[in-house]
Design a protein around this motif. Structure first.
Motif, PDB file in Angstrom:
ATOM      1  N   ARG A   1      72.581  79.040  69.138  1.00 29.46           N
ATOM      2  CA  ARG A   1      72.890  79.509  67.782  1.00 29.46           C
ATOM      3  C   ARG A   1      73.725  78.481  67.017  1.00 29.46           C
ATOM      4  NH1 ARG A   1      76.928  82.793  66.368  1.00 29.46           N
ATOM      5  NH2 ARG A   1      77.493  83.076  68.543  1.00 29.46           N
ATOM      6  N   ALA A   2      74.672  77.845  67.711  1.00 34.92           N
ATOM      7  CA  ALA A   2      75.601  76.933  67.045  1.00 34.92           C
ATOM      8  C   ALA A   2      74.944  75.595  66.696  1.00 34.92           C
ATOM      9  CB  ALA A   2      76.818  76.696  67.932  1.00 34.92           C
ATOM     10  N   SER A   3      73.663  75.424  67.065  1.00 35.20           N
ATOM     11  CA  SER A   3      73.045  74.123  66.826  1.00 35.20           C
ATOM     12  C   SER A   3      72.556  73.960  65.391  1.00 35.20           C
ATOM     13  CB  SER A   3      71.879  73.907  67.793  1.00 35.20           C
ATOM     14  OG  SER A   3      70.829  74.810  67.492  1.00 35.20           O
ATOM     15  N   VAL A   4      72.567  75.035  64.595  1.00 35.62           N
ATOM     16  CA  VAL A   4      72.122  74.889  63.206  1.00 35.62           C
ATOM     17  C   VAL A   4      73.235  75.274  62.236  1.00 35.62           C
ATOM     18  CG1 VAL A   4      69.762  75.465  63.883  1.00 35.62           C
ATOM     19  CG2 VAL A   4      71.204  77.220  62.860  1.00 35.62           C
ATOM     20  N   ASP A   5      73.060  74.842  60.991  1.00 31.59           N
ATOM     21  CA  ASP A   5      74.002  75.155  59.925  1.00 31.59           C
ATOM     22  C   ASP A   5      73.576  76.468  59.279  1.00 31.59           C
ATOM     23  OD1 ASP A   5      75.642  75.283  57.766  1.00 31.59           O
ATOM     24  OD2 ASP A   5      74.774  73.574  56.707  1.00 31.59           O
ATOM     25  N   TRP A   6      74.336  77.527  59.530  1.00 34.98           N
ATOM     26  CA  TRP A   6      73.947  78.849  59.006  1.00 34.98           C
ATOM     27  C   TRP A   6      74.241  78.978  57.530  1.00 34.98           C
ATOM     28  CZ3 TRP A   6      70.852  82.098  61.611  1.00 34.98           C
ATOM     29  CH2 TRP A   6      70.641  81.796  62.959  1.00 34.98           C
ATOM     30  N   ASP A   7      74.807  77.945  56.925  1.00 34.59           N
ATOM     31  CA  ASP A   7      75.011  77.949  55.477  1.00 34.59           C
ATOM     32  C   ASP A   7      73.747  77.484  54.750  1.00 34.59           C
ATOM     33  OD1 ASP A   7      76.749  78.413  53.308  1.00 34.59           O
ATOM     34  OD2 ASP A   7      77.003  76.254  53.054  1.00 34.59           O
ATOM     35  N   PHE A   8      72.736  77.125  55.504  1.00 39.15           N
ATOM     36  CA  PHE A   8      71.484  76.643  54.905  1.00 39.15           C
ATOM     37  C   PHE A   8      70.930  77.696  53.940  1.00 39.15           C
ATOM     38  CE2 PHE A   8      67.024  75.446  54.798  1.00 39.15           C
ATOM     39  CZ  PHE A   8      67.092  74.054  54.785  1.00 39.15           C
ATOM     40  N   PRO A   9      70.490  77.262  52.739  1.00 42.76           N
ATOM     41  CA  PRO A   9      70.033  78.239  51.743  1.00 42.76           C
ATOM     42  C   PRO A   9      68.676  78.843  52.082  1.00 42.76           C
ATOM     43  CG  PRO A   9      69.789  76.011  50.888  1.00 42.76           C
ATOM     44  CD  PRO A   9      70.483  75.889  52.215  1.00 42.76           C
ATOM     45  N   THR A  10      68.666  79.840  52.943  1.00 40.22           N
ATOM     46  CA  THR A  10      67.405  80.494  53.273  1.00 40.22           C
ATOM     47  C   THR A  10      67.686  81.940  53.696  1.00 40.22           C
ATOM     48  OG1 THR A  10      65.347  80.211  54.498  1.00 40.22           O
ATOM     49  CG2 THR A  10      67.370  79.871  55.720  1.00 40.22           C
ATOM     50  N   ARG A  11      66.641  82.762  53.670  1.00 42.49           N
ATOM     51  CA  ARG A  11      66.811  84.174  54.017  1.00 42.49           C
ATOM     52  C   ARG A  11      66.323  84.435  55.434  1.00 42.49           C
ATOM     53  NH1 ARG A  11      63.117  86.883  49.725  1.00 42.49           N
ATOM     54  NH2 ARG A  11      61.834  85.299  50.712  1.00 42.49           N
ATOM     55  N   VAL A  12      66.699  85.583  55.962  1.00 43.77           N
ATOM     56  CA  VAL A  12      66.302  85.983  57.311  1.00 43.77           C
ATOM     57  C   VAL A  12      64.777  85.933  57.459  1.00 43.77           C
ATOM     58  CG1 VAL A  12      66.173  87.981  58.835  1.00 43.77           C
ATOM     59  CG2 VAL A  12      68.352  87.346  57.787  1.00 43.77           C
ATOM     60  N   ILE A  13      64.059  86.526  56.504  1.00 48.79           N
ATOM     61  CA  ILE A  13      62.595  86.594  56.611  1.00 48.79           C
ATOM     62  C   ILE A  13      61.990  85.177  56.640  1.00 48.79           C
ATOM     63  CG2 ILE A  13      62.302  86.846  54.100  1.00 48.79           C
ATOM     64  CD1 ILE A  13      60.055  88.725  56.455  1.00 48.79           C
ATOM     65  N   ASP A  14      62.593  84.255  55.879  1.00 46.11           N
ATOM     66  CA  ASP A  14      62.070  82.881  55.850  1.00 46.11           C
ATOM     67  C   ASP A  14      62.233  82.201  57.205  1.00 46.11           C
ATOM     68  OD1 ASP A  14      61.463  83.080  53.089  1.00 46.11           O
ATOM     69  OD2 ASP A  14      63.561  82.690  52.610  1.00 46.11           O
ATOM     70  N   VAL A  15      63.357  82.500  57.882  1.00 43.39           N
ATOM     71  CA  VAL A  15      63.573  81.909  59.212  1.00 43.39           C
ATOM     72  C   VAL A  15      62.516  82.424  60.184  1.00 43.39           C
ATOM     73  CG1 VAL A  15      65.152  81.765  61.171  1.00 43.39           C
ATOM     74  CG2 VAL A  15      66.034  81.549  58.843  1.00 43.39           C
ATOM     75  N   VAL A  16      62.226  83.730  60.119  1.00 41.21           N
ATOM     76  CA  VAL A  16      61.225  84.288  61.028  1.00 41.21           C
ATOM     77  C   VAL A  16      59.847  83.696  60.714  1.00 41.21           C
ATOM     78  CG1 VAL A  16      60.167  86.395  61.892  1.00 41.21           C
ATOM     79  CG2 VAL A  16      62.575  86.382  61.255  1.00 41.21           C
ATOM     80  N   LEU A  17      59.559  83.500  59.428  1.00 47.39           N
ATOM     81  CA  LEU A  17      58.268  82.912  59.041  1.00 47.39           C
ATOM     82  C   LEU A  17      58.108  81.486  59.575  1.00 47.39           C
ATOM     83  CD1 LEU A  17      57.980  84.301  55.406  1.00 47.39           C
ATOM     84  CD2 LEU A  17      56.352  84.724  57.260  1.00 47.39           C
ATOM     85  N   MET A  18      59.252  80.811  59.848  1.00 53.09           N
ATOM     86  CA  MET A  18      59.158  79.474  60.447  1.00 53.09           C
ATOM     87  C   MET A  18      58.424  79.538  61.791  1.00 53.09           C
ATOM     88  SD  MET A  18      62.919  77.839  59.774  1.00 53.09           S
ATOM     89  CE  MET A  18      63.596  77.711  58.105  1.00 53.09           C
TER      90      MET A  18
END
Lengths: 268, 308
Positions: A99-116
Motif C-alpha cells: 500500500r505504501a508504494s504509491v502516492d495516495w494523493d494522486f488525483p484519481t477516484r476509487v473506481i478509476d483505480v479498479v478500472l486500471m
C-alpha cells in the motif's frame, strides 16, 4: 534431447509436475548495489493453495515477488508461470503491491483505480463502457467498498486503500494472485474482509501467494509457507515447514523462544 | 483596438504565447505528479549550449540546425540526468540541478568565447525570447485570415509551436492509460507488461520537444513557468486527473492572454511610457494564479500523505 527441447520452449527443464506450477523460480538472485537481497532461491508454488512468504525485515520477501513479476530485474534466475515464460502468461497474474508504494494523493477516484485492473481488456484507446464499470463495481462489492466508488483515493483509511488494491486485482480475473503484505497496517474488519475474499478465490481454484508478517495468523490463513532470509530456508505445508527450528534459522534467533513456543502450539 | 492594428501586431504573438503555454503545461501535469517538474528547468537551460554549438558548427543563424542542436542537447541532458541519478544513487532533483547548471554554464562560456557578437544570439534573448517581435506584417485586418498570400507570411514560429502542441496532444491522447498507470503505480504497471521506463522517457522527450519549440519563440522563462505553475495550480482545483488537465489549459491560456495584455498596456495604465517583457509578465501571471490557487483552491489539503 528432451531437456534441450524443453529449454527452447522456455520451460524449466524439470519434471512435469513442477513445470505446471503456477509459479516456479529457479536460482533467483537479486542485488541492490553490491549486496545480494535474494540469493539463489528456488520456489515452487502449489496450485490451488495459499502460500505465505515469511521472513524478517530486509529478508528479500518483497524483492522475491518483484523479481518473479519482472518489476525488478534479477541478476540471475528463471521464472516460469504455469509452465511457460512470464511474458506470455502475464494475463493470468494479479498483483497487489504494498500500500505504501504509491502516492495516495494522486488525483484519481476509487473506481478509476479498479478500472486500471482492466487495462489488458481496454488497451490504449478502447472506451470504458457500462460493462467495464459494472465489472469494477462488482469487484468493489466483493471487498465492501461500493459506497466509496466516487471518492478520491486520498480520502480513504489505510484499510480501505488496501481493499481498493484488492478490488483492482480481482478485476484482473487472474489465476495466480501475488500480494505484498496485504494485512500490513489494516484494521481488523479489513483483515477479515481480505481473508474472506482470498479464501473464496481459493475455493474457485485460484492460487494465492502473500508476503506475510504476522506469524500468529499463519496457520489460520495459509496452507503452505515459504521461509526466506536472503536464501531459502524452507518450503512446504504449514505442518512440515512452519517449525520452531526453521523459524529460528529464518529469524537468526531474533524471535524470543516464548514466541516460537506459542506459534508451535498454533501450528500443530 | 481595431482589427487592422490587432491582427498584424498582436494576434500572432498572442497565439504563439497561448500555444507555447499550453504545449508546456499539458506534459507538465505528469511531470509535476512524477516529481520531475524541474526537468523543464533543466531542458530550457541546456537548450542554450545546444544552440550555441549548432551555430559554431554551421556558422549560420538558421532555425533548422539550431532547433536540432537544442533538441539534441535536451535529449543529452535527459540521458545525463538518468546516468547521474542511477550511478550516483541520488534523488532526481539533485541530478537535474547538477546537469542544467553545468550545461548552462558551459553554454554561457561558449557564447562568450566564440565570435557571436555580430549575430542575434545572446543570453537575454534566450531568457525572455522575442514574443513581441513575432508580428504578422502582411496582415491588414481580420480579412487576412482568409487571404492565402498573407497567410503564407505568418511567422514560422507559429507553425512550429502549433505542431508541437498537436504532437503533445496526440501523445497524451494515445498514451493516456500507460502514462497514468506508470505514474500512479509503476510496479503494478510493470506487471501488466508495460515498459514504464520507456513511457517515462517518451514523456520527457515530448516535454523536451515542446520546450524547444516554445523556447525558440518565447524564451526559457515561460517554458519553466508553464511546466510547473498551471499544472500545480490545476491540481489544487480538482481531485481528478483529466479535469486537472483541463484546468491547466485554462490557467495556461489565462496566463498567456493576461500576461501579454498587462505587459503591453499595464505600464501605460500606471503612467509609464514603455511596455515590459511579455514573457516575463506571462510567467509572473502564472505564478500569481498558482498563489491564488494555493490560497483559495478547493483541493488544497494533501489527503493521501503517506499513512505510515
Amino acid at each position: 534431447m528432451s531437456l534441450e527441447l524443453a529449454a527452447n520452449d522456455g520451460v524449466i527443464p524439470t519434471e512435469h509436475a513442477l513445470a505446471q506450477s503456477p509459479l516456479a523460480l529457479r536460482g533467483m538472485t537479486v542485488s541492490y548495489g553490491q549486496t545480494p537481497v535474494v540469493f539463489s532461491v528456488d520456489m515452487t508454488v502449489t496450485e490451488g493453495a495459499m502460500t505465505a512468504i515469511i521472513g524478517p525485515n530486509g529478508a528479500g520477501k518483497s524483492t522475491l515477488l518483484k523479481a518473479a513479476l519482472g518489476i525488478v530485474t534479477p541478476l540471475a534466475g528463471q521464472v516460469s508461470v504455469f509452465g511457460r515464460p512470464l511474458a506470455s502468461e502475464r494475463h493470468r497474474i494479479a498483483y497487489v503491491p504494498q500500500r505504501a508504494s504509491v502516492d495516495w494523493d494522486f488525483p484519481t477516484r476509487v473506481i478509476d483505480v479498479v478500472l486500471m485492473g482492466l487495462y489488458r481488456e481496454l488497451g490504449l484507446l478502447r472506451r470504458i463502457r457500462g460493462q467495464h464499470r459494472a465489472k469494477a463495481m462488482a469487484c468493489l462489492e466483493r471487498v465492501g467498498m461500493v459506497d466509496f466508488a466516487d471518492r478520491q483515493i486520498g480520502q480513504l483509511s489505510g484499510g480501505q486503500q488496501q481493499r481498493v488494491f484488492l478490488a483492482r486485482a480481482l478485476a484482473q480475473e487472474a489465476d495466480l494472485y501475488l500480494l505484498d503484505e496485504p494485512f500490513a497496517g489494516v484494521d481488523a474488519a479489513t483483515e477479515k474482509a481480505i481473508i474472506d475474499v482470498l479464501k473464496s478465490l481459493k475455493q474457485d481454484g485460484k492460487t494465492i501467494v502473500a508476503v506475510h508478517h504476522d506469524l500468529a495468523t499463519v496457520a489460520d490463513y495459509f496452507d503452505r509457507v515459504f521461509l526466506i532470509n536472503t536464501r531459502k530456508i524452507a518450503e512446504g505445508t504449514v505442518a512440515e515447514a512452519f517449525t520452531p527450528e526453521n523459524l529460528d534459522r529464518t529469524y537468526g534467533g531474533r524471535l524470543a523462544t516464548g514466541q516460537i513456543d506459542q506459534l508451535d502450539l498454533v501450528a500443530v | 483596438m481595431s482589427g487592422t492594428e490587432f491582427v498584424p501586431l498582436s494576434l500572432t504573438p498572442l497565439l504563439i504565447g497561448i500555444f507555447s503555454a499550453v504545449a508546456c503545461a499539458l506534459p507538465g501535469n505528469f511531470l509535476v505528479l512524477r516529481r520531475q517538474a524541474l526537468i523543464g528547468d533543466a531542458i530550457s537551460h541546456v537548450v542554450l549550449p545546444g544552440i550555441v554549438v549548432a551555430f559554431l558548427v554551421t556558422g549560420v543563424v538558421a532555425a533548422a540546425p539550431m532547433l536540432l542542436g537544442a533538441a539534441a542537447a535536451a535529449v543529452l541532458s535527459v540521458a545525463m540526468i538518468e546516468a547521474i541519478r542511477r550511478l550516483g544513487g541520488i534523488e532526481p532533483g539533485a541530478a537535474m540541478g547538477l546537469t542544467f547548471t553545468t550545461l548552462f554554464a558551459a553554454g554561457v562560456l561558449l557564447l562568450e568565447q566564440s565570435d557571436t557578437s555580430g549575430v542575434h544570439l545572446d543570453v537575454e534573448h534566450a531568457l525572455y525570447g522575442n514574443l513581441e517581435s513575432l508580428i504578422w506584417l502582411d496582415a491588414i485586418g481580420w480579412q487576412s485570415l482568409v487571404d492565402p498570400s498573407a497567410l503564407a507570411e505568418l511567422p514560422v514560429e507559429l507553425f512550429r509551436v502549433s505542431m508541437a502542441l498537436i504532437g503533445v496532444c496526440a501523445f497524451l491522447w494515445v498514451f493516456w492509460r500507460p502514462l497514468v498507470l506508470s505514474t500512479f503505480d509503476e510496479g503494478f504497471a510493470r506487471t501488466l507488461g508495460l515498459r514504464t521506463g520507456s513511457v517515462g522517457l517518451a514523456l520527457v522527450i515530448v516535454a523536451a520537444v515542446a520546450a524547444v519549440a516554445a523556447f525558440d519563440a518565447v524564451g526559457s522563462i515561460i517554458v519553466i513557468a508553464m511546466f510547473i505553475c498551471p499544472p500545480a495550480a490545476a491540481r489544487l482545483m480538482t481531485n481528478r486527473l483529466n479535469i486537472q488537465l483541463g484546468w491547466s489549459v485554462v490557467f495556461a491560456v489565462l496566463s498567456a492572454v493576461l500576461g501579454y495584455v498587462f505587459a503591453g498596456f499595464g505600464p501605460l495604465w500606471f503612467g509609464f511610457d514603455n511596455a515590459v517583457s511579455a514573457a516575463g509578465m506571462i510567467a509572473t501571471v502564472s505564478g500569481v494564479i498558482l498563489g491564488l490557487a494555493a490560497l483559495f483552491g478547493p483541493c488544497r489539503k494533501r489527503l493521501g500523505a503517506p499513512a505510515i
